[in-house]
Design a protein around this motif. Structure first.
Motif, mmCIF file in Angstrom:
data_model
loop_
_atom_site.group_PDB
_atom_site.id
_atom_site.type_symbol
_atom_site.label_atom_id
_atom_site.label_comp_id
_atom_site.label_asym_id
_atom_site.label_seq_id
_atom_site.Cartn_x
_atom_site.Cartn_y
_atom_site.Cartn_z
ATOM 1 N N GLU A 1 4.916 9.167 17.715
ATOM 2 C CA GLU A 1 5.325 10.608 18.570
ATOM 3 C C GLU A 1 3.875 11.381 16.920
ATOM 4 O OE1 GLU A 1 6.557 11.819 21.432
ATOM 5 O OE2 GLU A 1 7.170 9.865 21.893
ATOM 6 N N ILE A 2 4.682 12.285 15.625
ATOM 7 C CA ILE A 2 4.708 12.312 15.410
ATOM 8 C C ILE A 2 2.584 12.564 15.205
ATOM 9 C CG2 ILE A 2 3.736 13.160 12.823
ATOM 10 C CD1 ILE A 2 6.832 12.181 11.838
ATOM 11 N N ILE A 3 1.842 10.850 14.877
ATOM 12 C CA ILE A 3 0.377 11.200 15.023
ATOM 13 C C ILE A 3 -0.235 11.748 16.327
ATOM 14 C CG2 ILE A 3 -1.152 9.640 14.137
ATOM 15 C CD1 ILE A 3 0.943 10.427 11.655
ATOM 16 N N TYR A 4 -0.064 10.856 17.381
ATOM 17 C CA TYR A 4 -0.059 10.955 18.799
ATOM 18 C C TYR A 4 -0.401 11.704 19.599
ATOM 19 C CZ TYR A 4 -2.481 6.293 16.495
ATOM 20 O OH TYR A 4 -2.783 6.034 16.307
ATOM 21 N N GLY A 5 1.061 12.331 19.600
ATOM 22 C CA GLY A 5 2.230 13.091 20.052
ATOM 23 C C GLY A 5 2.013 14.923 20.345
ATOM 24 N N SER A 6 2.081 15.509 21.125
ATOM 25 C CA SER A 6 2.100 16.582 20.547
ATOM 26 C C SER A 6 3.453 17.436 21.075
ATOM 27 C CB SER A 6 0.379 17.489 21.061
ATOM 28 O OG SER A 6 1.058 17.021 22.410
ATOM 29 N N ARG A 7 3.842 16.708 20.825
ATOM 30 C CA ARG A 7 5.339 17.908 21.559
ATOM 31 C C ARG A 7 5.970 18.095 19.877
ATOM 32 N NH1 ARG A 7 8.617 12.891 24.877
ATOM 33 N NH2 ARG A 7 7.464 11.342 24.060
ATOM 34 N N PRO A 8 6.704 19.123 20.437
ATOM 35 C CA PRO A 8 8.128 19.522 19.403
ATOM 36 C C PRO A 8 8.867 18.488 18.892
ATOM 37 C CG PRO A 8 8.169 20.830 20.875
ATOM 38 C CD PRO A 8 6.868 19.405 21.479
ATOM 39 N N LEU A 9 9.324 18.555 17.304
ATOM 40 C CA LEU A 9 10.623 17.310 16.520
ATOM 41 C C LEU A 9 11.985 17.268 17.513
ATOM 42 C CD1 LEU A 9 10.485 15.570 14.695
ATOM 43 C CD2 LEU A 9 11.356 17.320 13.092
ATOM 44 N N PRO A 10 12.246 18.114 18.109
ATOM 45 C CA PRO A 10 13.460 18.415 18.989
ATOM 46 C C PRO A 10 13.627 16.832 20.050
ATOM 47 C CG PRO A 10 13.906 20.396 17.642
ATOM 48 C CD PRO A 10 11.995 19.470 18.009
ATOM 49 N N GLU A 11 12.350 17.510 20.648
ATOM 50 C CA GLU A 11 12.139 16.954 22.158
ATOM 51 C C GLU A 11 11.475 15.022 21.779
ATOM 52 O OE1 GLU A 11 8.843 18.340 24.903
ATOM 53 O OE2 GLU A 11 9.840 20.386 24.194
ATOM 54 N N ALA A 12 10.806 15.069 20.174
ATOM 55 C CA ALA A 12 10.199 13.736 20.284
ATOM 56 C C ALA A 12 10.999 12.688 20.056
ATOM 57 C CB ALA A 12 9.470 13.675 19.132
ATOM 58 N N LEU A 13 12.132 13.587 18.603
ATOM 59 C CA LEU A 13 13.575 12.844 18.335
ATOM 60 C C LEU A 13 14.504 11.671 20.060
ATOM 61 C CD1 LEU A 13 14.247 15.067 15.028
ATOM 62 C CD2 LEU A 13 13.282 12.564 15.354
ATOM 63 N N ALA A 14 14.625 13.307 20.822
ATOM 64 C CA ALA A 14 15.221 12.709 22.558
ATOM 65 C C ALA A 14 14.539 11.927 22.698
ATOM 66 C CB ALA A 14 15.182 13.838 22.779
ATOM 67 N N SER A 15 13.852 11.173 22.765
ATOM 68 C CA SER A 15 12.575 11.039 23.463
ATOM 69 C C SER A 15 12.972 9.374 22.836
ATOM 70 C CB SER A 15 11.370 11.207 23.514
ATOM 71 O OG SER A 15 10.133 9.989 24.037
ATOM 72 N N ILE A 16 12.370 9.515 21.407
ATOM 73 C CA ILE A 16 13.178 8.436 20.542
ATOM 74 C C ILE A 16 14.156 7.652 21.115
ATOM 75 C CG2 ILE A 16 13.142 7.509 18.780
ATOM 76 C CD1 ILE A 16 10.865 8.892 17.182
ATOM 77 N N SER A 17 15.296 8.751 20.597
ATOM 78 C CA SER A 17 16.876 8.430 21.129
ATOM 79 C C SER A 17 17.175 8.123 22.873
ATOM 80 C CB SER A 17 17.406 9.363 20.866
ATOM 81 O OG SER A 17 17.753 10.153 22.446
ATOM 82 N N ARG A 18 15.984 8.495 23.012
ATOM 83 C CA ARG A 18 16.322 7.246 24.547
ATOM 84 C C ARG A 18 15.514 5.948 24.986
ATOM 85 N NH1 ARG A 18 15.081 13.043 26.750
ATOM 86 N NH2 ARG A 18 13.116 12.299 27.041
ATOM 87 N N ARG A 19 15.370 5.142 23.409
ATOM 88 C CA ARG A 19 14.337 4.228 24.228
ATOM 89 C C ARG A 19 14.993 3.324 23.220
ATOM 90 N NH1 ARG A 19 7.823 5.494 22.815
ATOM 91 N NH2 ARG A 19 8.287 7.720 22.343
ATOM 92 N N LEU A 20 15.895 3.806 22.406
ATOM 93 C CA LEU A 20 16.341 3.338 21.271
ATOM 94 C C LEU A 20 18.055 2.769 21.434
ATOM 95 C CD1 LEU A 20 15.663 4.834 17.849
ATOM 96 C CD2 LEU A 20 14.552 2.449 18.652
ATOM 97 N N THR A 21 18.970 1.654 21.918
ATOM 98 C CA THR A 21 20.129 1.725 21.448
ATOM 99 C C THR A 21 20.481 1.308 20.742
ATOM 100 O OG1 THR A 21 19.538 -0.976 21.327
ATOM 101 C CG2 THR A 21 19.536 0.010 23.671
ATOM 102 N N GLY A 22 22.014 1.188 20.456
ATOM 103 C CA GLY A 22 22.928 1.366 18.708
ATOM 104 C C GLY A 22 22.714 2.490 18.821
ATOM 105 N N SER A 23 23.045 2.680 17.147
ATOM 106 C CA SER A 23 22.870 3.564 16.173
ATOM 107 C C SER A 23 22.407 3.955 15.913
ATOM 108 C CB SER A 23 23.771 2.841 14.439
ATOM 109 O OG SER A 23 22.645 1.836 13.821
#
Length: 172
Positions: free
Chosen positions: A45-67
């Motif tokens: 997300e940081i290297i290739y994405g251009s989204r703000p950090l809160p959106e990138a973190l939210a996107s990552i959380s949707r792709r992961l499971t658990g803690s």
């Protein structure tokens, strides 16, 4: 009859405590792997994405499971709610809230907190280096956790049952 019921409950309690401790040992490598996956997604997300950090973190959380998902989503929520807070403070606060719900230990926490202290404070390449360092450190911790799991999980489960039986023998 009551003695038999009491003995059964004691053995059951010992068994359940052994199972819980064995489960803790089994969940730790999985949760470390989830964190590594999350950090790899964050690097992308940081290297290739251009989204703000809160959106990138939210996107990552949707792709992961658990803690791992919980850590990223909580950080994203805090960044969205308190935009004036630095990323490191939101990350640290999220780690403090999420950590008690995990099977992770101190070394992993230190690695995660170190990464959080540098997030959003330098250029993309520097962020990449810090994320890769965190992933390498977590990989080492995962290997150690897997070794501990193989070594001690079955023993903890067996000791739970045996300690319940021993307690019954000592009491009766």
């Amino acid at each position: 009859m009551l003695k038999l019921l009491g003995a059964s409950l004691i053995i059951l309690a010992g068994t359940l405590s052994g199972m819980q401790l064995g489960g803790y040992l089994a969940h730790r490598p999985l949760q470390i792997r989830q964190l590594r996956t999350g950090f790899t997604l964050l690097e992308t997300e940081i290297i290739y994405g251009s989204r703000p950090l809160p959106e990138a973190l939210a996107s990552i959380s949707r792709r992961l499971t658990g803690s791992g998902a919980l850590l990223f989503s909580r950080t994203a929520e805090m960044l969205a709610q308190e935009p004036e807070w630095p990323v490191s403070e939101c990350w640290h606060s999220a780690v403090q809230q999420v950590w008690p719900k995990t099977a992770l230990k101190g070394p992993e926490k230190e690695i995660v907190l170190q990464l959080g202290s540098v997030l959003g404070q330098s250029d993309r390449e520097d962020q990449r280096k810090h994320i890769r360092l965190a992933c390498a450190n977590l990989e080492h911790e995962e290997a150690s956790a897997r070794d501990n799991q193989q070594r001690y999980e079955k023993m903890c489960r067996s000791l739970g049952v045996l300690s319940g039986i021993l307690l019954v023998i000592l009491l009766y």
